[in-house]
Every structure is written in structure tokens, then in C-alpha cells.
Write an enzyme that holds these catalytic residues in place. Structure first.
Site, short mmCIF file in Angstrom:
data_model
loop_
_atom_site.label_atom_id
_atom_site.label_comp_id
_atom_site.label_asym_id
_atom_site.label_seq_id
_atom_site.Cartn_x
_atom_site.Cartn_y
_atom_site.Cartn_z
N SER A 100 22.40 38.87 25.45
CA SER A 100 23.27 37.73 25.26
C SER A 100 24.76 38.09 25.20
O SER A 100 25.62 37.21 25.28
CB SER A 100 22.89 37.01 23.97
OG SER A 100 23.06 37.87 22.85
N LYS A 147 32.57 39.38 20.36
CA LYS A 147 31.56 38.39 20.74
C LYS A 147 31.70 37.16 19.85
O LYS A 147 31.96 37.27 18.65
CB LYS A 147 30.17 39.02 20.60
CG LYS A 147 29.03 38.14 21.12
CD LYS A 147 27.69 38.88 21.03
CE LYS A 147 26.55 38.02 21.51
NZ LYS A 147 25.25 38.71 21.44
N SER A 174 20.43 42.77 23.41
CA SER A 174 21.61 41.99 23.82
C SER A 174 22.90 42.77 23.95
O SER A 174 23.90 42.24 24.42
CB SER A 174 21.82 40.81 22.87
OG SER A 174 20.87 39.81 23.12
#
Length: 485
Positions: A154, A79, A178
Site C-alpha cells: 500500500s 506516507k 506494504s
């Protein structure tokens, strides 16, 4: 059949038997990315040259040494809020569009020690603020199961890349759901570890008391491999816990006889779709057939979790994001006449709307005259929410419910109404406020879109969470389904 349909243990066996090479695995990853990422839009940066060179190096090491890392040769996506030395880290924000870190996050170092191969950086909601990856400053990631729907957020890029077969596993971060929410939307396995289990050093902070890095994979076994590699105390992170890291793989026994499950009535109540409820009830039948028992319980303060979370996380964000001022690194405006203007214009131009919304909310909650009414009160309610979990865990081994109230929604469906977007995390947020571990595993479909089962454990008891998740996974076929792209 893709090589990534094999688990880590199987891939390691194939590598050691010289049936495949690590270069084959890396080739498979980039081939798939070049085939489908134009549709899925999961990756922001690729590290192709270095990854291929490292794969060759590891292929040679197979013959020259006997000891190999836990994730030897395994391709992984990271990420884009986890810093990677000399590989651009943007947090999907224009303000960090050209930021090249000078060090690796601790989890990245641990992946290097485990000899995993970094494929690239994955899209996300800007600074991890969002539930759909629509808040990225660069692109909107699509859900591989239906390209008109969101992948969640996210960590939407992290979940979508695994679901699409671009990488076999990825790292995400979870502040209010997330990792688990996108894992649920994309039909993969995502774990938020106990707060403190995994070092946050090198994770660009959103809300420091809530953020936690965790793995996203196709199977529970692979998830345990990844957590094994990244867990443990770190002198660079004072919030990392000096607690022994057990052998997570040994927990995957399939035996859950006598296990006591709590099902909060609040998690199957108003706002939760009929499909999500039914998938959980079906999952509970499976777990009962394996020897577990379940009872309905109450987590009475859950109804305050959403408001508590947005006050606390926004307050922490307003402090954490003050460092992005255009002076030391990142975007700097050309439209300023003085220092105050420089700060103001840089931040106004560099941050997206959702980030600015949360900074303003947090600054308001911390301001003189409102601190006691908002921030301090929210901290007290957080304590009550944590106590609710402790009370339930005094009598039960795990808590189970849906991961999300609904399956993935259409792109653009909720962007005009932040409150309906925020409500999507209503079942995951309490877990972060309490600091306990939670996993999402695939448990069914609604209208062709995946649904996730959330299994929540006691502090630092990821082993039991994995044991239950693995037993359920082995008794069902939900995790074997793959999207067609």
C-alpha cells in the site's frame, strides 16, 4: 546528475563543506515534484512553505551551533497514514479528506529531532488496504519505470516518489508487504523492521498486531540511517520493544564470509515467475562469491499464510475502523434521519469498496458462532508459521527469496479479482505473521521492470539483514539504475 544521487553521508559532507545548502536540497525536491508528479501522482499534500522556512532555519544553524541531527537537512516524504500535526492526514480515504491532526506521530517527532525536512504526504491504498495503490480515494499512483504499471502498495506513493527522484527517502508502513512489495516494483530499498522496533504511535491502525513503520530509500546505507533515527522504545506505544538499538551503520562491513543462508523451496515454487526465480539464483551466486553458503529449506505452513493473514488483518481492521463513525472527526453524511442511519450512511459513503470488503470479512470472522472456526484457528496457524521461522533460524543467519512472484503488473489488471491481487503478497505476508524483519533490495529486471530480493532476519537482527543487503548491493549495479520520466 540529481543531488539525490548522493547518499546521506555524502550530502551531509557537502552541506558541512558549504558546497550545497539545505535550501538547495529542498528546492531540488519541489522542482522535481513539479516536473514529474503530474505523471507519477505520488504526493497527496505538500508542505512547501514550512519546508522552505525550516530549510533556511537549518542553513543558519550550520553556523550558529556545532551539534546537528542525524538527518540534518534531509528532505523526506511521509506516507499519509502517519499523522503529522497541522498537515492533513487522510489515509487516502474520503472519510478523512479534511482531517488535520493535532499531534505528530512518534516517528515524525524523531525525524524532527534528527532535523529532517518534511516535504509532504504520500499516496497509498486507502487505510493501507491494497497491493497496487489503486484503492486510493484520490488518485492512482503510477510506477516511474512504466507509467502503465502499478507502483505496488500500500506504500505505492512512498516507493514511487523515491524511485522518481522526488525525495531521496520516505517512510511507509508494512502490514503484509506494504513497504517491501512497492520497493521491489519500483526498484528501491524497503525495510520492514521487527514488530516493536519502531513505535506505531500516530500510525493510523489497520491491523495492530502486524503494522510496522519502516524506511524506503535508494541505498541500503541510507536505509540504515533512517532506521537509526526512528527506532527505539516509546512510552506512548506499549507494543514497542525495550530492546537496545544497535549502530546499524557499523553493520555495513561488506563481510559475509561464513554466513549461512536458507532458501525456502516454497518461495521458488508454483506461481513464482521464471524471471523472479532466476534473479534470486543469480543473487545467491553473488553472495556465494562473497563467502556465504546457502541450502534449500522448508517453511511448511507458508501455504496457509495468505488465508491466515486475511482473516486476522481483516478482523483487526473491523475493530480498528469502527472509530470512523462521523461523530468526532472525518466525513459525516447529510443523508441521515437518526443515529443508526448516520453511522451506516457515513461509513457507506466514506469508505471505498476494498475497505468495506475487509471490514465485512473481519466482522464475519469475529461473529458469534464463527470466531472459533475462523479467527481462533487463524491465530493457531500464525503460531505455526512463526515456529517455522524459529526452526530455520536455529541453523541459519538469514532467509532469502524473491520479494514478489512477478514484476509490477498493469494498472487495472487485477482490480476485478481480489484474490489474484491478494496473492501478490504471498511471499511477504509470512514475515509479518512471524514479526521478523525483512528487506527488499533491487536484484534485476524483467521486461524493463525491477525485481526485488527479499532478505529476512531473526527478531531484532536488522543488523545482519543490512549486512547481507549491503554486501549484495556493493557487488552489483542494480540499485544504480534509474527510470526515465
Amino acid at each position: 546528475m540529481s543531488l539525490f544521487d548522493h547518499k546521506i553521508s555524502e550530502l551531509k559532507r557537502l552541506i558541512h563543506n558549504k558546497e550545497i545548502s539545505i535550501s538547495d536540497l529542498v528546492d531540488e525536491s519541489y522542482k522535481r515534484i513539479h516536473e514529474v508528479d503530474g505523471k507519477v501522482q505520488a504526493f497527496l499534500q505538500l508542505d512547501e512553505e514550512k519546508a522552505r522556512a525550516y530549510a533556511k532555519e537549518l542553513d543558519e544553524a550550520l553556523d550558529t551551533r556545532d551539534e546537528h541531527g542525524l538527518l540534518f537537512g534531509m528532505p523526506i516524504g511521509i506516507k499519509d497514514n502517519i499523522v503529522t500535526k497541522d498537515l492533513r492526514t487522510t489515509c487516502a480515504s474520503k472519510i478523512l479528506e479534511n482531517f488535520d491532526p493535532i499531534y505528530d506521530a512518534t516517528v515524525v517527532e524523531r525525524l524532527h529531532e534528527a532535523e529532517a525536512v518534511t516535504i509532504g504526504k504520500l499516496n497509498m491504498d486507502e487505510f493501507a488496504m491494497g497491493s497496487s495503490t489503486e484503492n486510493s480515494g484520490f488518485k492512482k499512483t503510477k510506477n516511474p519505470w512504466n507509467l502503465e504499471t502499478v507502483p505496488g502498495g500500500s506504500s505505492g506513493g512512498s516507493a514511487a516518489a523515491v524511485a522518481a527522484g522526488e525525495v531521496p527517502f520516505s517512510l511507509g508502513s508494512d502490514t503484509g508487504g506494504s513497504i517491501r512489495q512497492p520497493a521491489s516494483f519500483c526498484g528501491v530499498v524497503g525495510l520492514k523492521p521487527t514488530y516493536g522496533r519502531v513505535s506505531r504511535y500516530g500510525l493510523v491502525a489497520f491491523a495492530s498486531s502486524l503494522d510496522q513503520i519502516g524506511p524506503i530509500t535508494r541505498s541500503v546505507e541510507d536505509n540504515a540511517y533512517l532506521l537509526q533515527a526512528i527506532s527505539g522504545v516509546d512510552k506512548m506505544d506499549s507494543t514497542s520493544a525495550n530492546v537496545d538499538v544497535p549502530d546499524y551503520l557499523s553493520a555495513l562491513t561488506g563481510d559475509i564470509k561464513g554466513l549461512k543462508i536458507a532458501v525456502p523451496k516454497e518461495y521458488l515454487g508454483e506461481g513464482v515467475s521464471e524471471e523472479a526465480k532466476q534473479s534470486v539464483l543469480e543473487a545467491l551466486k553473488v553472495l556465494e562469491s562473497l563467502g556465504a553458503t546457502w541450502e534449500e529449506v522448508s517453511l511448511p505452513h507458508s501455504k496457509y499464510a495468505l488465508a491466515t493473514y486475511y482473516l486476522l488483518s481483516s478482523s483487526e481492521a473491523s475493530a480498528n475502523l469502527a472509530r470512523f463513525d462521523g461523530i468526532r472527526y472525518g466525513y459525516r453524511t447529510d443523508n441521515a434521519d437518526n443515529l443508526i442511519d448516520l453511522y451506516k450512511q457515513t461509513r457507506s459513503e466514506g469508505f471505498g469498496n476494498e475497505v468495506k470488503r475487509r471490514i465485512m470479512l473481519g466482522t464475519f470472522a469475529l461473529s458469534s458462532g464463527y470466531y472459533d472456526a475462523y479467527y481462533k484457528k487463524a491465530q493457531k496457524v500464525r503460531t505455526l508459521i512463526k515456529k517455522d521461522f524459529e526452526d530455520v533460524f536455529a541453523n541459519y543467519d538469514v532467509i532469502i527469496g524473491p520479494t514478489t512472484p512477478t514484476p509490477a503488473f498493469k494498472i487495472g489488471e487485477k482490480t476485478s479479482d481480489p484474490l489474484t491481487m491478494y496473492a501478490n503478497d504471498i511471499l511477504t505476508i509470512p514475515v509479518n505473521l512471524a514479526g521478523v524483519p525483512g528487506i527488499s533490495v533491487p536484484c534485476g529486471f524483467a521486461n524493463g521492470l525491477p525485481l526485488g530480493l527479499q532478505i529476512i532476519g531473526k527478531h531484532f537482527d536488522e543488523s545482519t539483514v543490512y549486512r547481507v543487503a549491503h554486501a549484495f548491493e556493493q557487488a552489483t549495479d542494480h540499485h544504480k539504475a534509474k527510470p526515465e520520466l
